[in-house]
Design an enzyme around this catalytic site. Structure first.
Site, PDB file in Angstrom:
ATOM      1  N   GLY A 251     -60.634  -1.307 -12.522  1.00  0.00           N
ATOM      2  CA  GLY A 251     -60.723  -2.307 -13.700  1.00  0.00           C
ATOM      3  C   GLY A 251     -59.747  -2.988 -14.407  1.00  0.00           C
ATOM      4  O   GLY A 251     -60.109  -4.159 -15.009  1.00  0.00           O
ATOM      5  N   PRO A 289     -57.620   2.012  -9.196  1.00  0.00           N
ATOM      6  CA  PRO A 289     -57.392   0.581  -9.198  1.00  0.00           C
ATOM      7  C   PRO A 289     -57.614  -0.289  -7.795  1.00  0.00           C
ATOM      8  O   PRO A 289     -57.285   0.594  -6.931  1.00  0.00           O
ATOM      9  CB  PRO A 289     -55.881   0.365  -9.570  1.00  0.00           C
ATOM     10  CG  PRO A 289     -55.394   1.838  -9.221  1.00  0.00           C
ATOM     11  CD  PRO A 289     -56.259   2.879  -9.189  1.00  0.00           C
ATOM     12  N   GLY A 290     -58.022  -1.291  -8.007  1.00  0.00           N
ATOM     13  CA  GLY A 290     -58.432  -1.900  -6.683  1.00  0.00           C
ATOM     14  C   GLY A 290     -57.748  -3.508  -6.986  1.00  0.00           C
ATOM     15  O   GLY A 290     -56.538  -3.471  -6.402  1.00  0.00           O
ATOM     16  N   ARG A 291     -58.176  -4.095  -7.717  1.00  0.00           N
ATOM     17  CA  ARG A 291     -57.776  -5.478  -7.897  1.00  0.00           C
ATOM     18  C   ARG A 291     -56.321  -5.624  -8.405  1.00  0.00           C
ATOM     19  O   ARG A 291     -55.463  -6.335  -7.923  1.00  0.00           O
ATOM     20  CB  ARG A 291     -58.464  -6.441  -9.198  1.00  0.00           C
ATOM     21  CG  ARG A 291     -58.288  -7.796  -9.278  1.00  0.00           C
ATOM     22  CD  ARG A 291     -59.032  -8.364 -10.569  1.00  0.00           C
ATOM     23  NE  ARG A 291     -60.202  -7.858 -10.760  1.00  0.00           N
ATOM     24  CZ  ARG A 291     -61.458  -8.691 -10.384  1.00  0.00           C
ATOM     25  NH1 ARG A 291     -61.145  -9.601  -9.562  1.00  0.00           N
ATOM     26  NH2 ARG A 291     -62.634  -8.024 -10.474  1.00  0.00           N
ATOM     27  N   CYS A 370     -73.049 -25.906   3.943  1.00  0.00           N
ATOM     28  CA  CYS A 370     -74.061 -26.309   3.561  1.00  0.00           C
ATOM     29  C   CYS A 370     -74.843 -25.813   1.959  1.00  0.00           C
ATOM     30  O   CYS A 370     -76.038 -25.791   2.125  1.00  0.00           O
ATOM     31  CB  CYS A 370     -75.117 -26.849   4.448  1.00  0.00           C
ATOM     32  SG  CYS A 370     -74.240 -27.565   5.866  1.00  0.00           S
TER      33      CYS A 370
END
Ligand code: LLP
Length: 458
Positions: A251, A289-291, A370
């Site tokens: 996070g 942690p990722g982001r 579209c």
């Protein structure tokens, strides 16, 4: 801007000019900087070093096997949420001891793969080892994993995901600790489950897991959640129940606009003092942690197809859309977008929402899909661009390719890793064969009542 920088008006990643990479591999193209991935991981590891934690990169942010491999080689573990991510983690060479498995809905099949060595190599699976722990989200899930462990005759570990119901200032879709969230169990129920199952022979429930949400630019929610977990740990200790691990999730923010997020060291300054003594007493700390590791380690390169002026707006139509990067459409997320080749006066030194430069024009950057929701940026100040020009969509390394789809039957883009002065293709661009591979006559099958009847006879 990390290892993506302009030199003489040209965008480089490390020593490689990105216009050349796009010319070689085509667009849309995800480009990752190996050095940035490594540095971001190292910053986390250094900041939290006093806790000697296991840092499990959240594979959902960027699941390319080579990205995972870079981090695993650096010492990271992997946080997986599906059998597919587990498969990738094992292919990336992650030892089972460093894999944690989360998610509210793990299937029996996925659980068995995690408890064993996974699919045998003879059937195309990577060699693996049983994982370190399951992060369990409900009583039923606990019981079904315990049953699988019993039937396989193995002993496994689980941590209970608790939901301390904390208010976060983040997009509502990125908030996982609200009172009405589907994640985890409330603190009261947690106490009951931990008492009931902590000593269970085949699946010891001896850990706590908490993940509050994503893009949290504040240390207070972490402090509050950790304190609640420590209170629970102390209460259980007085009943003779020892909690061995605390996973505080991910996070942590990333800079979509330069200077927006706190560095890892600042989170650590608030979190480490709460846990140092506990670690000395034997508590194992896990982070997911990722982001914060992947977002600014990647950009998305896309080419301008057409420029169109409507009665009210200018549209820059590019070859990447919500199928390639869904974050703007789904969360109204901001990604800094800039041409990869600019005149010296338009060389940006940081990612910012309204660059303070002469000669910019306002435009919407939109994709080929579209849907009106198909945009990468709205009302954005940009240098004038024309057909064929290359744009870079920054901070796209996390939840970019990982969330890409084939909507409108666009094959998935390619991914490239920059290592020093070379660019390595780490996922080839899909073609139309890939697009229809599962629909060709030889791959389809018919099922009718007679087939079922024959099966029940045998
Ligand atoms: N651990 C668990 C249990 C998680 O659910 C997540 C993210 C993480 C760790 C990693 O969180 P991070 O450090 O990356 O914030 N698609 C959204 C983000 C969804 C996050 C889901 N869970 C986006 O593009 O913003």
């Amino acid at each position: 801007m990390d290892h993506f920088h302009y030199v003489g008006g040209e965008l480089y990643c490390q020593q490689v000019r990105l216009s050349e990479v796009a010319a070689e591999f085509g667009t849309p193209l995800y480009v990752y900087s190996r050095t940035t991935l490594e540095e971001h991981y190292d910053r986390f590891a250094q900041a939290f070093a006093p806790l000697d934690p296991l840092i499990c990169f959240a594979a959902k942010a960027c699941s390319n096997i080579e990205v995972l491999r870079v981090l695993v080689q650096r010492g990271a573990g992997i946080d997986v949420v599906s059998g597919g991510e587990l498969h990738r983690a094992r292919l990336a060479g992650c030892p089972g001891e460093r894999i944690v498995f989360a998610g509210v809905g793990k299937s029996d099949h996925e659980v068995r793969e995690a408890l064993t060595t996974g699919t045998p190599p003879s059937t195309g699976g990577p060699p693996g080892e049983p994982i370190r722990t399951f992060n369990v989200e409900s009583e039923q899930e606990y019981e079904s994993i315990a049953m699988a462990a019993r039937s396989l005759g193995v002993r496994a570990h689980a941590a209970l995901r608790v939901n301390p119901s904390i208010d976060l200032k983040t997009h509502e879709y990125l908030h996982t600790a609200a009172r009405d969230a589907k994640f985890g169990v409330d603190m009261h129920h947690a106490r009951t489950l931990l008492r009931k199952f902590h000593a269970e022979k085949h699946l010891r429930l001896t850990g706590l897991h908490v993940h509050l949400g994503s893009l949290i630019h504040d240390t207070r929610p972490y402090v509050q959640a950790i304190n609640e977990c420590l209170t629970l740990i102390d209460e259980l200790a007085s009943d003779g129940i020892r909690i061995e691990s605390l996973d505080i999730g991910g996070g942590f923010g990333a800079d979509y606009v330069t200077g927006e997020a706190m560095p890892a060291a600042e989170y650590a300054r608030a979190i480490v003092p709460l846990l140092e003594q506990r670690v000395r007493n034997g508590l194992k700390i896990i982070l997911e942690p990722g982001r914060s590791i992947a977002a600014n380690a990647g950009v998305l390169l896309t080419r301008v197809m057409f420029v169109k002026r409507g009665p009210q707006k200018k549209f820059v139509i590019v070859d990447a859309g919500m199928n390639t990067l869904v974050r703007p459409a789904l969360y109204d997320a901001f990604h800094f977008i800039w041409p990869a080749s600019v005149s010296p006066q338009h060389e940006p030194v940081r990612r910012q929402s309204s660059p303070d430069m002469p000669g910019l024009e306002t435009a919407d950057v939109v994709g080929p899909i579209c849907e009106s929701g198909d945009f990468l940026a709205k009302d954005r100040l940009l240098p004038a661009v024309g057909r064929g020009e290359l744009l870079s969509v920054f901070t796209s390394g996390a939840y970019g390719m990982a969330m890409a789809s084939r909507y409108n039957s666009h094959p998935l883009p390619a991914e490239v890793m920059i290592e020093g002065s070379r660019a390595r293709l780490v996922r080839r661009r899909e073609d139309y064969r890939d697009l229809v591979a599962h629909e060709l006559p030889e791959t389809t099958q018919i099922f009718d009542g007679r087939t079922a009847a024959r099966r029940s006879e045998t």
